[in-house]
Design a protein around this motif. Structure first.
Motif, mmCIF file in Angstrom:
data_model
loop_
_atom_site.group_PDB
_atom_site.id
_atom_site.type_symbol
_atom_site.label_atom_id
_atom_site.label_comp_id
_atom_site.label_asym_id
_atom_site.label_seq_id
_atom_site.Cartn_x
_atom_site.Cartn_y
_atom_site.Cartn_z
ATOM 1 N N TYR A 75 0.846 -1.199 0.000
ATOM 2 C CA TYR A 75 0.000 0.000 0.000
ATOM 3 C C TYR A 75 0.879 1.245 0.000
ATOM 4 O O TYR A 75 1.693 1.453 0.891
ATOM 5 N N LYS A 76 0.733 2.046 -1.046
ATOM 6 C CA LYS A 76 1.497 3.289 -1.205
ATOM 7 C C LYS A 76 3.001 3.072 -1.027
ATOM 8 O O LYS A 76 3.683 3.822 -0.326
ATOM 9 N N ASN A 198 -13.868 2.501 0.307
ATOM 10 C CA ASN A 198 -13.069 3.098 1.393
ATOM 11 C C ASN A 198 -12.003 2.166 1.969
ATOM 12 O O ASN A 198 -11.595 2.318 3.121
ATOM 13 N N GLU A 200 -8.953 2.155 1.123
ATOM 14 C CA GLU A 200 -7.692 2.900 1.263
ATOM 15 C C GLU A 200 -7.501 3.335 2.719
ATOM 16 O O GLU A 200 -6.411 3.189 3.283
ATOM 17 N N GLU A 201 -8.569 3.864 3.311
ATOM 18 C CA GLU A 201 -8.483 4.294 4.713
ATOM 19 C C GLU A 201 -8.260 3.093 5.635
ATOM 20 O O GLU A 201 -7.550 3.177 6.640
ATOM 21 N N TYR A 203 -6.588 0.276 4.881
ATOM 22 C CA TYR A 203 -5.172 -0.122 4.798
ATOM 23 C C TYR A 203 -4.274 0.866 5.548
ATOM 24 O O TYR A 203 -3.326 0.468 6.234
ATOM 25 N N GLU A 204 -4.563 2.130 5.407
ATOM 26 C CA GLU A 204 -3.802 3.171 6.122
ATOM 27 C C GLU A 204 -3.841 2.910 7.631
ATOM 28 O O GLU A 204 -2.814 2.947 8.314
#
Length: 214
Positions: A75-76, A198, A200-201, A203-204
């Motif tokens: 992730y990122k 959502n 992404e949030e 995984y963050e």
């Protein structure tokens, strides 16, 4: 002296290398039909191409702990390796008659109830092995129930890092604020496991929480 410096240098490199490779045990907990397996499936499918288990509208579809080893989440630009552990739904009361509403035969309903009860015991036992726990709650249901409080209480006692996922935000009557009010001391992330909304949030938050693992 010089030899000791080199030995310490290489020891540090190797210890960092192996620490980064550590598999973090990530458990999915919550009441039946909240979407634990749906979320675990989506993550596993995205990063391994395979699902972890089956889902259905009938409560207690997952009645035994299921695993997926070495799920590397990228992730990122950051990578972490997880052992995904999907647990049976926790309930304070399991009655075979509840399954008859779903047109199960009496024999099958009794078998399902027995297995589901054993699954609850197994879920609680597995808490001792978790590094991080995701509690999946149905955002359309009342969060102030005995099951959720029991799960949280067990996690607090073990000092396990927790993320609360408010699932099913795609449904019109969803109210994430109720869950945030019920558990103000925890991060709450609203998602739709069914539609991948959502994430992404999610995984963050998981990456942030995993850094607390010793």
């Amino acid at each position: 002296m010089a030899m000791n410096i080199f030995q310490n240098f290489f020891k540090k490199i190797f210890s960092n290398l192996f620490r980064n490779k550590k598999e973090i045990k990530l458990g999915f907990y919550g009441p039946p039909n909240a979407g634990k397996t749906s979320l675990a499936n989506r993550i596993c499918k995205d990063f391994t191409g395979e699902e972890i288990g089956t889902v259905s509208k009938i409560p207690h579809e997952t009645r035994a702990v299921q695993f997926k080893e070495k799920v590397e989440i990228d992730y990122k630009g950051k990578k972490m390796v997880f052992k995904m552990i999907d647990t049976p739904g926790i309930a304070t009361k399991i009655d075979y008659e509840d399954f008859l509403k779903y047109k199960l035969k009496k024999k099958d309903a009794k078998k399902r109830a027995k297995e589901a009860t054993q699954g609850v015991v197994e879920s609680i036992k597995w808490l001792d092995d978790m590094d991080v726990v995701v509690i999946v709650l149905d955002v359309t249901e009342n969060p102030y129930n005995q099951v959720n409080i029991t799960i949280i209480g067990n996690l607090v006692a073990r000092k396990i890092p927790v993320l609360i996922v408010a699932n099913k935000i795609d449904i019109g009557k969803s109210d994430i604020k109720k869950i945030e009010a019920a558990f103000p001391e925890y991060d709450v992330v609203g998602i739709s496991a069914k539609y991948g909304k959502n994430l992404e949030e999610f995984y963050e938050s998981i990456f942030k929480l995993s850094k607390k693992v010793k």
